[in-house]
Design a protein around this motif. Structure first.
Motif, PDB file in Angstrom:
ATOM      1  N   UNK A 250      27.926  13.821   3.759  1.00 13.39           N
ATOM      2  CA  UNK A 250      27.704  14.697   2.592  1.00 13.39           C
ATOM      3  C   UNK A 250      26.768  14.106   1.544  1.00 13.39           C
ATOM      4  N   UNK A 251      26.127  12.971   1.826  1.00  8.58           N
ATOM      5  CA  UNK A 251      25.213  12.346   0.875  1.00  8.58           C
ATOM      6  C   UNK A 251      23.767  12.568   1.322  1.00  8.58           C
ATOM      7  N   UNK A 252      23.318  13.798   1.155  1.00  4.07           N
ATOM      8  CA  UNK A 252      21.960  14.173   1.522  1.00  4.07           C
ATOM      9  C   UNK A 252      20.986  13.562   0.515  1.00  4.07           C
ATOM     10  N   UNK A 253      19.757  13.300   0.957  1.00  8.90           N
ATOM     11  CA  UNK A 253      18.740  12.726   0.086  1.00  8.90           C
ATOM     12  C   UNK A 253      17.377  13.326   0.389  1.00  8.90           C
ATOM     13  N   UNK A 254      16.529  13.324  -0.629  1.00  6.31           N
ATOM     14  CA  UNK A 254      15.114  13.644  -0.496  1.00  6.31           C
ATOM     15  C   UNK A 254      14.379  12.308  -0.597  1.00  6.31           C
ATOM     16  N   UNK A 255      13.483  12.045   0.344  1.00  6.32           N
ATOM     17  CA  UNK A 255      12.730  10.793   0.299  1.00  6.32           C
ATOM     18  C   UNK A 255      11.310  11.081  -0.204  1.00  6.32           C
ATOM     19  N   UNK A 256      10.711  10.051  -0.786  1.00  2.00           N
ATOM     20  CA  UNK A 256       9.370  10.162  -1.333  1.00  2.00           C
ATOM     21  C   UNK A 256       8.520   9.017  -0.793  1.00  2.00           C
ATOM     22  N   UNK A 257       7.250   9.295  -0.622  1.00  3.57           N
ATOM     23  CA  UNK A 257       6.292   8.249  -0.250  1.00  3.57           C
ATOM     24  C   UNK A 257       5.005   8.487  -1.039  1.00  3.57           C
ATOM     25  N   UNK A 258       4.451   7.385  -1.522  1.00  3.78           N
ATOM     26  CA  UNK A 258       3.150   7.443  -2.205  1.00  3.78           C
ATOM     27  C   UNK A 258       2.319   6.271  -1.679  1.00  3.78           C
ATOM     28  N   UNK A 259       1.095   6.594  -1.289  1.00  7.00           N
ATOM     29  CA  UNK A 259       0.174   5.560  -0.811  1.00  7.00           C
ATOM     30  C   UNK A 259      -0.679   5.108  -1.997  1.00  7.00           C
ATOM     31  N   UNK A 260      -0.832   3.792  -2.102  1.00  5.96           N
ATOM     32  CA  UNK A 260      -1.573   3.196  -3.203  1.00  5.96           C
ATOM     33  C   UNK A 260      -2.969   2.774  -2.737  1.00  5.96           C
ATOM     34  N   UNK A 261      -3.924   2.893  -3.640  1.00  5.74           N
ATOM     35  CA  UNK A 261      -5.238   2.308  -3.375  1.00  5.74           C
ATOM     36  C   UNK A 261      -5.082   0.793  -3.477  1.00  5.74           C
TER      37      UNK A 261
ATOM     38  N   UNK B 151      11.881  17.205   3.030  1.00  2.97           N
ATOM     39  CA  UNK B 151      12.980  18.157   2.913  1.00  2.97           C
ATOM     40  C   UNK B 151      14.262  17.329   2.790  1.00  2.97           C
ATOM     41  N   UNK B 152      15.338  17.899   2.262  1.00  5.81           N
ATOM     42  CA  UNK B 152      16.587  17.128   2.205  1.00  5.81           C
ATOM     43  C   UNK B 152      17.001  16.632   3.595  1.00  5.81           C
ATOM     44  N   UNK B 153      17.391  15.370   3.652  1.00  6.35           N
ATOM     45  CA  UNK B 153      17.826  14.759   4.904  1.00  6.35           C
ATOM     46  C   UNK B 153      19.344  14.673   4.867  1.00  6.35           C
ATOM     47  N   UNK B 154      19.970  15.440   5.749  1.00  7.17           N
ATOM     48  CA  UNK B 154      21.433  15.541   5.788  1.00  7.17           C
ATOM     49  C   UNK B 154      22.067  14.183   6.099  1.00  7.17           C
ATOM     50  N   UNK B 155      23.099  13.851   5.318  1.00 12.03           N
ATOM     51  CA  UNK B 155      23.909  12.642   5.531  1.00 12.03           C
ATOM     52  C   UNK B 155      23.092  11.345   5.479  1.00 12.03           C
ATOM     53  N   UNK B 156      21.987  11.329   4.760  1.00 11.39           N
ATOM     54  CA  UNK B 156      21.102  10.150   4.678  1.00 11.39           C
ATOM     55  C   UNK B 156      21.859   8.898   4.246  1.00 11.39           C
ATOM     56  N   UNK B 157      22.703   9.031   3.235  1.00 13.05           N
ATOM     57  CA  UNK B 157      23.472   7.894   2.713  1.00 13.05           C
ATOM     58  C   UNK B 157      24.942   7.965   3.110  1.00 13.05           C
ATOM     59  N   UNK B 158      25.239   8.687   4.172  1.00 10.64           N
ATOM     60  CA  UNK B 158      26.615   8.837   4.630  1.00 10.64           C
ATOM     61  C   UNK B 158      27.014  10.299   4.606  1.00 10.64           C
TER      62      UNK B 158
ATOM     63  N   UNK C 195       0.810  -1.219   0.000  1.00 11.44           N
ATOM     64  CA  UNK C 195       0.000   0.000   0.000  1.00 11.44           C
ATOM     65  C   UNK C 195       0.845   1.272   0.000  1.00 11.44           C
ATOM     66  N   UNK C 196       2.145   1.106   0.112  1.00 13.78           N
ATOM     67  CA  UNK C 196       3.050   2.254   0.158  1.00 13.78           C
ATOM     68  C   UNK C 196       4.247   1.987  -0.750  1.00 13.78           C
ATOM     69  N   UNK C 197       4.601   3.001  -1.536  1.00 12.11           N
ATOM     70  CA  UNK C 197       5.813   2.934  -2.359  1.00 12.11           C
ATOM     71  C   UNK C 197       6.724   4.065  -1.910  1.00 12.11           C
ATOM     72  N   UNK C 198       7.992   3.744  -1.744  1.00 11.43           N
ATOM     73  CA  UNK C 198       8.997   4.728  -1.336  1.00 11.43           C
ATOM     74  C   UNK C 198      10.081   4.833  -2.398  1.00 11.43           C
ATOM     75  N   UNK C 199      10.707   6.005  -2.458  1.00 14.44           N
ATOM     76  CA  UNK C 199      11.819   6.248  -3.382  1.00 14.44           C
ATOM     77  C   UNK C 199      12.671   7.354  -2.773  1.00 14.44           C
ATOM     78  N   UNK C 200      13.823   7.629  -3.382  1.00  9.99           N
ATOM     79  CA  UNK C 200      14.659   8.736  -2.924  1.00  9.99           C
ATOM     80  C   UNK C 200      15.526   9.244  -4.074  1.00  9.99           C
ATOM     81  N   UNK C 201      16.036  10.449  -3.888  1.00  7.30           N
ATOM     82  CA  UNK C 201      16.929  11.062  -4.866  1.00  7.30           C
ATOM     83  C   UNK C 201      17.788  12.093  -4.145  1.00  7.30           C
ATOM     84  N   UNK C 202      18.738  12.635  -4.866  1.00  7.41           N
ATOM     85  CA  UNK C 202      19.566  13.690  -4.285  1.00  7.41           C
ATOM     86  C   UNK C 202      18.822  15.020  -4.379  1.00  7.41           C
TER      87      UNK C 202
END
Length: 107
Positions: free
Chosen positions: A94-105, A85-92, A59-66
């Motif tokens: 200086x590797x900040x990331x933006x996360x995404x979530x989408x809820x599915x029917x 919002x950008x999450x500082x050091x997400x992947x280590x 019911x939930x799909x997640x993704x991420x990007x810089x």
């Protein structure tokens, strides 16, 4: 999910059904050949992934990007994802990331 055109790779979505979160699926990596961008191919591949996720009870799909990948951020938001919002050091460091979530029917 893979898309081909005339025997050439046009695009792909690599994702997985979470083994530890039974309601989640994750899009790990996406690539669209330059000449196939802005044709709807990425949207079609994502919709195929959403269908597969639903068929497996997700019911939930997640993704991420810089944070610098504004094209990806706009695309995900246009596909109904909510972005963080950008999450500082997400992947280590200086590797900040933006996360995404989408809820599915449900399927």
């Amino acid at each position: 999910m893979v898309a081909e055109a005339n025997g050439d790779l046009a695009g792909f979505v690599i994702g997985f059904l979470s083994p530890s979160q039974p309601d989640e699926a994750h899009i790990h990596f996406t690539g669209i050949a330059p000449r196939w961008r802005r044709t709807g191919l990425a949207q079609d591949l994502y919709e195929r992934f959403f269908t597969t996720a639903r068929e497996h009870g997700r019911t939930t799909v997640r993704a991420l990007t810089s944070p610098q990948n504004t094209t990806s951020i706009r695309f995900h938001e246009s596909m109904g994802f909510t972005s963080s919002e950008p999450i500082k050091d997400y992947d280590g460091p200086t590797l900040d990331r933006v996360t995404f979530v989408r809820h599915l029917d449900p399927a």
